[in-house]
Design a protein around this motif. Sequence first.
Motif, PDB file in Angstrom:
ATOM      1  N   LYS A 170       0.946  -1.250   0.006  1.00  0.00           N
ATOM      2  CA  LYS A 170      -0.052  -0.089  -0.033  1.00  0.00           C
ATOM      3  C   LYS A 170       0.919   1.244   0.031  1.00  0.00           C
ATOM      4  CE  LYS A 170      -4.068   0.274   0.921  1.00  0.00           C
ATOM      5  NZ  LYS A 170      -5.550   0.038   0.245  1.00  0.00           N
ATOM      6  N   GLN A 171       0.347   2.077  -0.582  1.00  0.00           N
ATOM      7  CA  GLN A 171       1.022   3.749  -0.543  1.00  0.00           C
ATOM      8  C   GLN A 171       0.771   4.215   0.495  1.00  0.00           C
ATOM      9  OE1 GLN A 171       0.211   5.623  -4.261  1.00  0.00           O
ATOM     10  NE2 GLN A 171       1.513   4.192  -5.688  1.00  0.00           N
ATOM     11  N   TYR A 172      -0.528   4.340   0.745  1.00  0.00           N
ATOM     12  CA  TYR A 172      -1.166   5.105   2.159  1.00  0.00           C
ATOM     13  C   TYR A 172      -2.199   4.292   2.591  1.00  0.00           C
ATOM     14  CZ  TYR A 172      -4.110   6.975  -1.422  1.00  0.00           C
ATOM     15  OH  TYR A 172      -4.964   7.240  -2.522  1.00  0.00           O
ATOM     16  N   ASP A 173      -2.975   4.550   3.556  1.00  0.00           N
ATOM     17  CA  ASP A 173      -3.940   4.097   4.218  1.00  0.00           C
ATOM     18  C   ASP A 173      -4.234   4.621   5.558  1.00  0.00           C
ATOM     19  OD1 ASP A 173      -6.311   2.724   3.770  1.00  0.00           O
ATOM     20  OD2 ASP A 173      -5.461   0.783   4.401  1.00  0.00           O
ATOM     21  N   SER A 174      -5.563   4.435   6.064  1.00  0.00           N
ATOM     22  CA  SER A 174      -5.867   4.911   7.455  1.00  0.00           C
ATOM     23  C   SER A 174      -6.803   3.906   7.969  1.00  0.00           C
ATOM     24  CB  SER A 174      -6.661   6.125   7.285  1.00  0.00           C
ATOM     25  OG  SER A 174      -7.188   6.591   8.747  1.00  0.00           O
ATOM     26  N   PHE A 175      -6.734   3.456   9.389  1.00  0.00           N
ATOM     27  CA  PHE A 175      -7.140   2.290   9.716  1.00  0.00           C
ATOM     28  C   PHE A 175      -7.664   2.728  11.288  1.00  0.00           C
ATOM     29  CE2 PHE A 175      -7.511  -1.471  12.623  1.00  0.00           C
ATOM     30  CZ  PHE A 175      -8.578  -1.940  12.077  1.00  0.00           C
ATOM     31  N   THR A 176      -9.092   2.840  11.356  1.00  0.00           N
ATOM     32  CA  THR A 176      -9.438   3.199  12.845  1.00  0.00           C
ATOM     33  C   THR A 176     -10.071   2.202  13.681  1.00  0.00           C
ATOM     34  OG1 THR A 176     -10.121   5.498  12.062  1.00  0.00           O
ATOM     35  CG2 THR A 176     -11.222   4.883  14.209  1.00  0.00           C
ATOM     36  N   PHE A 177      -9.650   1.936  15.034  1.00  0.00           N
ATOM     37  CA  PHE A 177     -10.194   0.882  15.839  1.00  0.00           C
ATOM     38  C   PHE A 177     -10.306   1.301  17.246  1.00  0.00           C
ATOM     39  CE2 PHE A 177      -5.802   0.496  16.207  1.00  0.00           C
ATOM     40  CZ  PHE A 177      -5.432   0.048  17.600  1.00  0.00           C
ATOM     41  N   THR A 178     -11.290   0.551  17.812  1.00  0.00           N
ATOM     42  CA  THR A 178     -11.351   0.809  19.389  1.00  0.00           C
ATOM     43  C   THR A 178     -10.732  -0.270  20.020  1.00  0.00           C
ATOM     44  OG1 THR A 178     -13.264   2.024  19.283  1.00  0.00           O
ATOM     45  CG2 THR A 178     -12.965   1.290  21.394  1.00  0.00           C
ATOM     46  N   ALA A 179      -9.804  -0.065  20.922  1.00  0.00           N
ATOM     47  CA  ALA A 179      -9.139  -1.295  21.674  1.00  0.00           C
ATOM     48  C   ALA A 179     -10.003  -1.956  22.553  1.00  0.00           C
ATOM     49  CB  ALA A 179      -7.870  -0.486  22.609  1.00  0.00           C
ATOM     50  N   SER A 180      -9.961  -3.358  22.167  1.00  0.00           N
ATOM     51  CA  SER A 180     -10.954  -4.143  22.752  1.00  0.00           C
ATOM     52  C   SER A 180     -10.520  -4.694  24.211  1.00  0.00           C
ATOM     53  CB  SER A 180     -11.172  -5.295  21.763  1.00  0.00           C
ATOM     54  OG  SER A 180     -10.022  -6.223  21.606  1.00  0.00           O
ATOM     55  N   ARG A 181      -8.978  -4.593  24.558  1.00  0.00           N
ATOM     56  CA  ARG A 181      -8.773  -4.712  25.719  1.00  0.00           C
ATOM     57  C   ARG A 181      -7.402  -3.938  26.046  1.00  0.00           C
ATOM     58  NH1 ARG A 181      -6.952 -10.719  24.347  1.00  0.00           N
ATOM     59  NH2 ARG A 181      -7.509 -11.036  26.335  1.00  0.00           N
ATOM     60  N   ASN A 182      -6.951  -3.821  27.323  1.00  0.00           N
ATOM     61  CA  ASN A 182      -5.670  -3.427  27.593  1.00  0.00           C
ATOM     62  C   ASN A 182      -4.743  -4.052  27.104  1.00  0.00           C
ATOM     63  OD1 ASN A 182      -7.151  -1.427  29.424  1.00  0.00           O
ATOM     64  ND2 ASN A 182      -6.942  -2.310  31.102  1.00  0.00           N
ATOM     65  N   GLY A 183      -3.318  -3.526  26.910  1.00  0.00           N
ATOM     66  CA  GLY A 183      -2.207  -4.206  26.440  1.00  0.00           C
ATOM     67  C   GLY A 183      -1.345  -3.517  25.549  1.00  0.00           C
ATOM     68  N   THR A 184      -0.341  -4.265  24.903  1.00  0.00           N
ATOM     69  CA  THR A 184       0.603  -3.750  23.790  1.00  0.00           C
ATOM     70  C   THR A 184      -0.010  -4.156  22.561  1.00  0.00           C
ATOM     71  OG1 THR A 184       2.252  -3.940  25.543  1.00  0.00           O
ATOM     72  CG2 THR A 184       2.996  -3.785  23.306  1.00  0.00           C
ATOM     73  N   TYR A 185      -0.066  -3.129  21.726  1.00  0.00           N
ATOM     74  CA  TYR A 185      -0.435  -3.354  20.353  1.00  0.00           C
ATOM     75  C   TYR A 185       0.783  -3.072  19.611  1.00  0.00           C
ATOM     76  CZ  TYR A 185      -5.392  -3.222  21.780  1.00  0.00           C
ATOM     77  OH  TYR A 185      -6.510  -3.467  22.449  1.00  0.00           O
ATOM     78  N   LYS A 186       0.767  -4.043  18.344  1.00  0.00           N
ATOM     79  CA  LYS A 186       2.150  -3.866  17.693  1.00  0.00           C
ATOM     80  C   LYS A 186       1.738  -3.674  16.311  1.00  0.00           C
ATOM     81  CE  LYS A 186       5.369  -7.629  16.044  1.00  0.00           C
ATOM     82  NZ  LYS A 186       5.560  -9.143  15.991  1.00  0.00           N
ATOM     83  N   PHE A 187       2.501  -2.861  15.729  1.00  0.00           N
ATOM     84  CA  PHE A 187       2.155  -2.486  14.306  1.00  0.00           C
ATOM     85  C   PHE A 187       3.696  -2.508  13.559  1.00  0.00           C
ATOM     86  CE2 PHE A 187       2.066   1.296  16.908  1.00  0.00           C
ATOM     87  CZ  PHE A 187       2.590   2.085  16.186  1.00  0.00           C
ATOM     88  N   CYS A 188       3.672  -3.095  12.370  1.00  0.00           N
ATOM     89  CA  CYS A 188       4.831  -3.377  11.623  1.00  0.00           C
ATOM     90  C   CYS A 188       4.753  -2.879  10.254  1.00  0.00           C
ATOM     91  CB  CYS A 188       5.006  -4.882  11.604  1.00  0.00           C
ATOM     92  SG  CYS A 188       5.545  -5.535  13.116  1.00  0.00           S
ATOM     93  N   PHE A 189       5.787  -2.441   9.690  1.00  0.00           N
ATOM     94  CA  PHE A 189       6.022  -1.983   8.284  1.00  0.00           C
ATOM     95  C   PHE A 189       6.958  -2.918   7.809  1.00  0.00           C
ATOM     96  CE2 PHE A 189       4.350   1.718  10.556  1.00  0.00           C
ATOM     97  CZ  PHE A 189       3.201   2.089   9.653  1.00  0.00           C
ATOM     98  N   SER A 190       6.680  -3.348   6.619  1.00  0.00           N
ATOM     99  CA  SER A 190       7.445  -4.307   5.731  1.00  0.00           C
ATOM    100  C   SER A 190       7.848  -3.766   4.464  1.00  0.00           C
ATOM    101  CB  SER A 190       6.965  -5.887   5.819  1.00  0.00           C
ATOM    102  OG  SER A 190       7.887  -6.563   5.103  1.00  0.00           O
ATOM    103  N   ASN A 191       9.229  -3.941   4.180  1.00  0.00           N
ATOM    104  CA  ASN A 191       9.851  -3.725   2.772  1.00  0.00           C
ATOM    105  C   ASN A 191      10.705  -5.005   2.575  1.00  0.00           C
ATOM    106  OD1 ASN A 191      10.341  -2.295   0.405  1.00  0.00           O
ATOM    107  ND2 ASN A 191      12.043  -1.174   1.309  1.00  0.00           N
ATOM    108  N   GLU A 192      10.025  -6.091   2.957  1.00  0.00           N
ATOM    109  CA  GLU A 192      10.780  -7.236   2.963  1.00  0.00           C
ATOM    110  C   GLU A 192      10.772  -7.854   1.336  1.00  0.00           C
ATOM    111  OE1 GLU A 192      10.910  -9.581   7.009  1.00  0.00           O
ATOM    112  OE2 GLU A 192       8.960  -9.160   6.021  1.00  0.00           O
ATOM    113  N   PHE A 193       9.849  -7.368   0.563  1.00  0.00           N
ATOM    114  CA  PHE A 193       9.614  -7.744  -0.767  1.00  0.00           C
ATOM    115  C   PHE A 193      10.709  -7.042  -1.677  1.00  0.00           C
ATOM    116  CE2 PHE A 193       6.337  -4.513   0.094  1.00  0.00           C
ATOM    117  CZ  PHE A 193       6.696  -3.413  -0.865  1.00  0.00           C
TER     118      PHE A 193
END
Length: 117
Positions: A83-106
């Motif tokens: 993806k060139q760009y995007d936006s994603f909205t969510f409401t946290a369903s639980r307390n804790g550590t959320y992980k987000f990753c960007f990959s250029n492995e391809f």
Amino acid sequence: MLLRGSGTAGPWGWLTLLLVACAARASEITFELPDNAKQCFYEEIVQGTKCTLEFQVITGGHYDVDCRLEGPDGAVLYKEMKKQYDSFTFTASRNGTYKFCFSNEFSTFTHKTVYFD
């Protein structure tokens, strides 16, 4: 707010993260993502918090990266490829550590510059 990163984006990524960790509640980061690399970020989020992840590739190749967001239990909340760009909205369903990753492995020879907040 706690924001941590891990991956292969080099030592400047840690300096950027340190500076952002001292910022206000919303975070904006621009970082370089080398070819064949993956960079992950972690944030502690309280249950019920409405969050938006926005990103844009601002330089490099076809201006595309893979992006993935996981909840504290490892469940995939968002996953998009090349993806060139995007936006994603969510409401946290639980307390804790959320992980987000960007990959250029391809990509085997083009690094990217990614902006996100």
